[in-house]
Design a protein around this motif. Structure first.
Motif: not given
Lengths: 164, 450
Positions: A45, A78-79, A84-85
Motif C-alpha cells: 500500500m 506500508l507493508s 513496516r513503513r
C-alpha cells in the motif's frame, strides 16, 4: 549515514527516521524503480504522498550524498505483511519540480498526487488526470508554497458575478 | 435582481461559466484520456494483474447514448459538500467522478502559522466527527519529535476518549446511513445515543465537539469526579441498544436488499486504492492499526478486529455496528484498569503550570507566559505518526525547523483517500445505490477538503 538496508536496493541512500521508519533518499531517476522494488518486496500500500517546500531550509539535515532542492516529495509506503513503513523523500527540483507518477504502481495515489500538484505545482509525469483538486480550476498560484503569502489574495473564488 | 435584457438561454451559459470547475469535472468519453477513463471505470485496477477482462471496459460506447448529471454539492445525501458527476445509461451508472474542494479552507497552510500549542485546535476541526483521534495523531507526532513520554494515566485517558469518540462517530454513521436508506427512526436513535457521549465530553473537556482535549504532553484536564458512573451508564446503554439496532435494521428485508451484494470490492482493489478502515476490513484484510501497529496501550486490552468477507455494503455496515460493541469492550477495560497519577507530562517546557502556582512562583509565571505567547520549540526533524480513526488511517506528517511553529503539517485524511473508491464501487450499479455507496464509504468532507 548510508547504511545499506537489506530492504532498499543498492545505490539508494537510506537512514533511520524517528519512530523506526526507514527513510530512503532516491534521486528523481531512481524514484520510480525504487518504489517498484518495494512494491515487489511486499509493500502493498502507498499510504500517503505529500510534499514540502524547503524554500528557507536548503541546509536541512540530509545524508551527505543528497543534493538538497527546494521541493521534496514525501511518499509513505506500508507493508501489511511485514508491519513496516518506509518513507521515501525524493528531491523534486527547484524551479520546475517534476517526479514520476506512481499511478501505474499504486492507483490510489491518484488523488494524493493531484493534491500535491494543486498545492505545490509539482508535475507528476504519466499521471492520467493532473488537474487541480481542492482549489478552483482558475486559481492562480500554488497555496502551500512558502512564497505564496497567506491573505495575499482577497477571498473571492470566481470573477464578479454577471447579471443573472 | 434579474436583468430583463438578458435572455434565459444566456443566463444558463453565464451560470455555467460561473460555477464550472473545468478540467476537474467528468468529461465526455471522447475527451477523456484512456488511462483516466480506465481509472474511472475501474479497468486500471483489473489490468493491474488481477482479473483482466477486456470486455468490461466499453471504450467504444458513444456519448449520445449516455447522460452526464451532477449530484451535489448541496445534496442532502452526500454528507456535506461532495459533488459527484455521474455518467448514466438510463438508470445505471457507467462512470463517476467526485469533484471536491468546496469546503477547502487551507487548514494545512493555517497550521504553519499556529504554534504547537495552538495546533491541536486546528487539526481537531478536520474530521469533525472524530476530533479526539485527530488530536491524538497530531499530539503523538509532536511528542515523537520532542522525545517526551506521556504519563500512564494520560495514555489510558486518551485511549478511553478515542474509543468513546469512535463509538460516537459510528453512531452518527448508523444514524445517517439509516436515514439514507429510509429508516428515519435510526436517525433519531443514533443521535440520541451519541448525545450521551457528547454530554460526557462536555463534562470532561468543556466542549461537545472540537474538544482540543488531547494536547502534546498529555490531556487538557483530568476526568471529572464520578466519571466511572457516567462511563458505566454509557457502556451499558449503548451496548444494550446496539442490539436494538440489530432488531431494527439487520434483519429488515428492505434494508438487507439495499445492502447485501451491493457495491462489492476485493481486497486487491482495496489495497491498490490505498483504502483503510472499515472499507479495507470489509474485504477480509484484518488490518487495524490498533492491533497491527499498537500505539497507546492497545496491546494491553482485549478486543477483536472485525473483518468482513464479501466487501459489500452489508459487510461495511456489520463491521461498524460490531466495532461499536468492541469499543464498548475497550472502554470497560479502561474503566477497570485506569491508573492513577498525572494526566499530563510534568515537563514545564511543554505543559503549562497549574493555575495556583502562577500566583506564587516567578518561574511558573515565566513558563506560562512563554508557553502561551511564543510556544515551545521542537527539535529539527520530520515525523509521521498514524492512528486508526473510525474511517481508517489518519496520519500526521510534521516537519519541524526548530521553531515554535511547524514548518509543514500534513494530515493524511482517510476520507480523502477512501473517496477514490467511489468510481469503482458505483460502476454498473443503479442510481439509487449511489446513496448507499457514499454512505458506507462514510466520508467527512471537513477532512476530505481540509
Amino acid at each position: 549515514m548510508t547504511s545499506l538496508s537489506p530492504l532498499a536496493p543498492p545505490g539508494v541512500v537510506t537512514s533511520d527516521g524517528l519512530g523506526a521508519d526507514l527513510l530512503c533518499f532516491p534521486t528523481r531517476e531512481q524514484y520510480f524503480a525504487l518504489v517498484e522494488s518495494f512494491k515487489n518486496d511486499g509493500f502493498e500500500m502507498c499510504v500517503d504522498v505529500t510534499a514540502v517546500d524547503y524554500l528557507e531550509h536548503f541546509d536541512r539535515p540530509l545524508p551527505d550524498e543528497v543534493v538538497a532542492t527546494r521541493f521534496e516529495v514525501v511518499t509513505n509506503l506500508l507493508s501489511l505483511s511485514k508491519k513496516r513503513r518506509v518513507r521515501i523523500r525524493v528531491q523534486a527540483g527547484n524551479e520546475e519540480p517534476e517526479v514520476d507518477s506512481l499511478f501505474a504502481l499504486y492507483p490510489g495515489t491518484e488523488a494524493l498526487e493531484r493534491e500535491v500538484f494543486d498545492m505545490y505545482g509539482i508535475i507528476f509525469t504519466n499521471h492520467p488526470d493532473l488537474t487541480r483538486i481542492l482549489m478552483p480550476e482558475d486559481w492562480e498560484g500554488h497555496p502551500l508554497r512558502k512564497d505564496y503569502g497567506s491573505g495575499r489574495v482577497p477571498i473571492q473564488f470566481k470573477e464578479a458575478p454577471g447579471p443573472r | 435582481m434579474i436583468d430583463p435584457t438578458v435572455r434565459a438561454a444566456e443566463r444558463v451559459e453565464l451560470l455555467a461559466a460561473e460555477t464550472s470547475e473545468g478540467a476537474q469535472e467528468l468529461k465526455r468519453r471522447a475527451d477523456t484520456r484512456s488511462d483516466e477513463l480506465g481509472r474511472e471505470v475501474g479497468a486500471v485496477l483489473r489490468v493491474q494483474g488481477l482479473n483482466v477482462d477486456p470486455d468490461s471496459v466499453d471504450y467504444d460506447r458513444r456519448d449520445d447514448e449516455t447522460m452526464i448529471i451532477n449530484m451535489g454539492p448541496s445534496h442532502p445525501s452526500t454528507h456535506g459538500v461532495l459533488r459527484l458527476m455521474l455518467e448514466l445509461d438510463g438508470e445505471f451508472v457507467l462512470r463517476t467522478k467526485p469533484v471536491i474542494g468546496y469546503l477547502h479552507t487551507g487548514m494545512e497552510k493555517t497550521a504553519e502559522e499556529l504554534s504547537y500549542v495552538q495546533g491541536a485546535t486546528n487539526v481537531t476541526r478536520m474530521d469533525y466527527l472524530s476530533p479526539v483521534i485527530n488530536e491524538l495523531s497530531y499530539s503523538m507526532a509532536v511528542e515523537k519529535l520532542l522525545g517526551i513520554e506521556v504519563p500512564e494515566r494520560a495514555v489510558w485517558i486518551r485511549m478511553m476518549m478515542s474509543e468513546l469518540n469512535r463509538i460516537s462517530s459510528h453512531l452518527v454513521w448508523m444514524a445517517t446511513n439509516g436515514m439514507d436508506l429510509g429508516s428515519t427512526s435510526m436517525m433519531i436513535y443514533g443521535l440520541r445515543e451519541r448525545e450521551l457521549i457528547l454530554a460526557f465530553f462536555e463534562k470532561t473537556a468543556g466542549l461537545r465537539m472540537n474538544l482540543n482535549y488531547v494536547r502534546p504532553g498529555g490531556v487538557a484536564a483530568d476526568l471529572p469526579d464520578g466519571w466511572q458512573d457516567d462511563i458505566q451508564v454509557i457502556c451499558d446503554t449503548i451496548y444494550e441498544r446496539s442490539f436494538e439496532y440489530d432488531q431494527l435494521l439487520t434483519g429488515q428485508p428492505i434494508f438487507r436488499q439495499r445492502l447485501i451484494g451491493v457495491a462489492p470490492i476485493t481486497a486487491e482493489e482495496a489495497l491498490a486504492l490505498s483504502l483503510t478502515g472499515p472499507l479495507l476490513r470489509s474485504t477480509g484484510v484484518a488490518w487495524d492499526l490498533r492491533r497491527s501497529m499498537p500505539y497507546l496501550a492497545y496491546d494491553q486490552v482485549e478486543f477483536d478486529v472485525i473483518v468482513g468477507t464479501y466487501g459489500d455494503n452489508f459487510d461495511r455496515y456489520a463491521i461498524r455496528l460490531n466495532e461499536i460493541r468492541e469499543s464498548v469492550r475497550i472502554v470497560r477495560q479502561c474503566l477497570d484498569m485506569m491508573p492513577s497519577g498525572d494526566y499530563r507530562s510534568q515537563d514545564p517546557k511543554v505543559t503549562p503550570p497549574p493555575r495556583a502556582r502562577i500566583g506564587e512562583s516567578m518561574e511558573a509565571l515565566i513558563h506560562h507566559f512563554k508557553l502561551f505567547t511564543e510556544g515551545f520549540h521542537v527539535p529539527v526533524g520530520e515525523v509521521y505518526s498514524a492512528v486508526e480513526s473510525p474511517r481508517g488511517e489518519i496520519g500526521c506528517y510534521i516537519v519541524s525547523d526548530g521553531g515554535p511553529k511547524p514548518y509543514r503539517l500534513h494530515v493524511r485524511g482517510p476520507s480523502f483517500v477512501n473517496l477514490q473508491a467511489v468510481s469503482l464501487l458505483m460502476r454498473g450499479g443503479s442510481m439509487s445505490d449511489t446513496i448507499t455507496v457514499i454512505s458506507t464509504i462514510d466520508p467527512v468532507m471537513g477532512e476530505v477538503d481540509r
